[in-house]
Scaffold this active site. Structure first.
Site, PDB file in Angstrom:
ATOM      1  CE  LYS A  32     -42.937  88.466  68.168  1.00 21.68           C
ATOM      2  NZ  LYS A  32     -42.935  87.965  69.653  1.00 21.68           N
ATOM      3  N   GLY A  33     -45.718  84.034  68.663  1.00 25.65           N
ATOM      4  CA  GLY A  33     -46.779  84.017  69.808  1.00 25.65           C
ATOM      5  C   GLY A  33     -47.760  85.262  69.843  1.00 25.65           C
ATOM      6  CB  VAL A  35     -48.827  87.734  65.841  1.00 22.82           C
ATOM      7  CG1 VAL A  35     -47.535  87.970  66.338  1.00 22.82           C
ATOM      8  CG2 VAL A  35     -48.852  86.248  65.289  1.00 22.82           C
ATOM      9  N   GLY A  36     -52.009  86.726  66.731  1.00 25.65           N
ATOM     10  CA  GLY A  36     -53.268  86.658  66.027  1.00 25.65           C
ATOM     11  C   GLY A  36     -53.461  85.274  65.226  1.00 25.65           C
ATOM     12  CE  LYS A  37     -49.403  81.199  66.880  1.00 30.01           C
ATOM     13  NZ  LYS A  37     -49.209  82.458  67.816  1.00 30.01           N
ATOM     14  CG  ASP A  61     -51.060  76.503  71.054  1.00 30.54           C
ATOM     15  OD1 ASP A  61     -50.556  75.905  72.138  1.00 30.54           O
ATOM     16  OD2 ASP A  61     -51.081  77.870  70.880  1.00 30.54           O
ATOM     17  CD  GLU A 237     -45.272  95.314  67.722  1.00 26.90           C
ATOM     18  OE1 GLU A 237     -44.637  94.577  68.525  1.00 26.90           O
ATOM     19  OE2 GLU A 237     -46.168  96.007  68.093  1.00 26.90           O
TER      20      GLU A 237
HETATM   21  N1  ATP Z   1     -56.892  92.440  65.066  1.00 30.07           N
HETATM   22  C1  ATP Z   1     -57.267  92.253  66.263  1.00 30.07           C
HETATM   23  N2  ATP Z   1     -57.635  93.587  66.955  1.00 30.07           N
HETATM   24  C2  ATP Z   1     -58.217  93.284  68.302  1.00 30.07           C
HETATM   25  N3  ATP Z   1     -57.797  92.256  68.852  1.00 30.07           N
HETATM   26  C3  ATP Z   1     -57.332  91.080  68.344  1.00 30.07           C
HETATM   27  C4  ATP Z   1     -56.893  91.079  66.829  1.00 30.07           C
HETATM   28  N4  ATP Z   1     -56.270  89.984  66.544  1.00 30.07           N
HETATM   29  C5  ATP Z   1     -56.208  89.232  67.742  1.00 30.07           C
HETATM   30  N5  ATP Z   1     -57.048  89.863  68.614  1.00 30.07           N
HETATM   31  C6  ATP Z   1     -57.173  89.364  70.010  1.00 30.07           C
HETATM   32  O1  ATP Z   1     -55.832  89.075  70.560  1.00 30.07           O
HETATM   33  C7  ATP Z   1     -55.662  87.692  71.331  1.00 30.07           C
HETATM   34  C8  ATP Z   1     -54.742  87.060  70.789  1.00 30.07           C
HETATM   35  O2  ATP Z   1     -54.935  86.545  69.551  1.00 30.07           O
HETATM   36  P1  ATP Z   1     -54.829  85.064  69.164  1.00 30.07           P
HETATM   37  O3  ATP Z   1     -55.260  84.117  70.256  1.00 30.07           O
HETATM   38  O4  ATP Z   1     -55.617  85.035  67.753  1.00 30.07           O
HETATM   39  O5  ATP Z   1     -53.156  84.951  68.834  1.00 30.07           O
HETATM   40  P2  ATP Z   1     -52.141  83.461  68.645  1.00 30.07           P
HETATM   41  O6  ATP Z   1     -51.192  84.204  67.742  1.00 30.07           O
HETATM   42  O7  ATP Z   1     -53.306  82.613  68.338  1.00 30.07           O
HETATM   43  O8  ATP Z   1     -51.541  83.543  70.229  1.00 30.07           O
HETATM   44  P3  ATP Z   1     -51.007  82.184  70.785  1.00 30.07           P
HETATM   45  O9  ATP Z   1     -49.594  82.343  70.190  1.00 30.07           O
HETATM   46  O10 ATP Z   1     -50.810  82.538  72.208  1.00 30.07           O
HETATM   47  O11 ATP Z   1     -51.659  81.144  70.477  1.00 30.07           O
HETATM   48  C9  ATP Z   1     -57.172  87.321  71.482  1.00 30.07           C
HETATM   49  O12 ATP Z   1     -57.854  87.934  72.297  1.00 30.07           O
HETATM   50  C10 ATP Z   1     -57.533  88.086  69.950  1.00 30.07           C
HETATM   51  O13 ATP Z   1     -59.022  88.075  70.266  1.00 30.07           O
HETATM   52 MG    MG Z   2     -53.455  80.873  69.245  1.00 35.30          MG
END
Ligand code: ATP
Ligand code: MG
Length: 369
Positions: A32-33, A35-37, A61, A237
């Site tokens: 999901k968007g 979450v930290g992918k 992306d 969640e």
């Molecule tokens: N475990 C963590 N602790 C603290 N910050 C985190 C953690 N995981 C991710 N982040 C931070 O949260 C933000 C979103 O993370 P990330 O870009 O990896 O998500 P994503 O799933 O790729 O988002 P998107 O769907 O927008 O591509 C970033 O600023 C990242 O540094």
């Molecule tokens: Mg991303």
């Protein structure tokens, strides 16, 4: 592959299995968007770079955040990630201007014709650009390629590209049959240099057919669990649990291997301190963690800690990535040196509450007088 099981019968809670499987060529990271992918795919790529000859991480992306995560500007051609000798990154545009796609012979005017066609076949432009990337990447010879995918819906679309291209081909064929004769007559009348006409249809047909074959070949590799696996990233969640289940079911439908779930942003009870907010979040997270363990007992479930700061830059990613292979243990509470001080902390909190009750009782007695 032999699975490593611990004393509770759970699969080892790390991504070591991915690092150990030397045959893996394509590793998708999705969920999901937000979450930290991107954070987890970059971290995995960092760990893979330590055990594989060469690793490429690709972002599909449109929001492109590899550059943000590594704090380094990347482009649509692979470039070396600073601080590494064998880790490369590239950011692919999933919605390119098709008139610029090489080999179509449309650079001088036929592009608008193609644009018309592509709008009438939903997803064809994206599918063609993905196929272009795969063709390019396959010829590059990296030992393993990590995909930082866009949020779930987009990822699943990516897996449907062969059928999208098939539909595109059929549409072009029928177009050629209905208009081919007329188009060639008109183009003959107007002269050979005029862009458009039957040549364009033929060149398009050829191109789409060629790309379709690339996508079919690549998809066959995606269905081979020796070559491909999908790592699901989520947070503890409700919505994320729900979306993970949907993703895992879709992957099974597409016959794509998935056996690792990374649960990111976990708050560990040892780190709650005296915060009621954190204590409530831990309680909430625990409920969903329990559900993840119940639902996915045949998965490697990896818990990644929520940090105080964003995970950005190669050093932060390197440090964070260690938790993918060695389960995270919170450091001792700053005000303490171990379990003795936990006892002291609890005694302190109890004393505080006793004092507070005494004060409230005094106030109550005063109010009654
Ligand atoms: N475990 C963590 N602790 C603290 N910050 C985190 C953690 N995981 C991710 N982040 C931070 O949260 C933000 C979103 O993370 P990330 O870009 O990896 O998500 P994503 O799933 O790729 O988002 P998107 O769907 O927008 O591509 C970033 O600023 C990242 O540094
Ligand atoms: Mg991303």
């Amino acid at each position: 592959m032999a699975a490593c099981v611990d004393a509770d019968g759970l699969l080892e809670p790390t991504l070591q299995n991915v690092l150990d499987q030397q045959t893996l060529k394509w590793i998708f990271v999705g969920g999901k968007g937000g979450v930290g992918k991107t954070t987890c795919s970059c971290s995995l790529a960092v760990q893979l770079a330590a055990v594989r000859e060469s690793v490429l991480i690709i972002s599909t992306d449109p929001a492109h955040n590899l550059s943000d995560a590594f704090r380094q500007k990347f482009s649509k051609a692979p470039s070396l990630v600073s601080g590494f000798t064998n880790l490369y990154a590239m950011e692919v545009d999933p919605n390119p201007d098709l008139s610029e796609v090489e080999g179509l012979g449309l650079e001088d005017g036929g592009g608008s014709f193609l644009a018309d066609i592509s709008t009438s076949i939903p997803g064809i432009d994206e599918a063609m650009s993905f196929a272009e990337v795969m063709k390019q990447v396959q010829s590059m010879d990296y030992s393993c390629i990590v995909f930082d995918t866009a949020p779930t819906g987009h990822t699943l679309r990516l897996l449907q590209f062969p059928s999208t291209l098939e539909k595109g081909l059929n549409k072009l064929m029928s177009l050629k049959e209905s208009f081919g004769g007329m188009v060639s007559q008109v183009s003959r009348m107007l002269g050979p240099q005029v862009p458009g006409g039957e040549d364009v249809v033929d060149s398009l047909l050829g191109k789409v057919d060629q790309l379709k074959r690339v996508v079919e070949e690549v998809n066959a590799q995606f269905k081979n669990d020796e070559l491909t696996t999908f790592v699901c990233v989520c947070i503890p969640e409700f919505l994320s649990l729900y979306e993970t289940e949907r993703l895992i079911q879709e992957l099974a439908k597409f016959e794509i291997d998935s056996r690792n779930i990374v649960i990111n942003q976990v708050i560990f009870p040892e780190e709650v301190g005296t915060s009621r907010l954190l204590a409530a979040r831990v309680h909430m997270q625990q409920k969903y963690l329990d559900q993840f363990y119940d639902l996915y007992e045949d998965f490697h479930i990896v818990k990644m800690p929520l940090l105080e700061e964003e995970v950005r830059g190669p050093e932060a990613l390197q440090a964070f990535s260690e938790n993918l292979v060695r389960p995270y243990h919170p450091p001792p509470h700053p005000a303490s040196g171990g379990s003795n001080s936990l006892l002291e902390e609890l005694q302190r909190q109890v004393a505080q509450q006793v004092q507070r009750i005494a004060e409230l009782e005094a106030q109550l007695a005063a109010a009654k007088r």
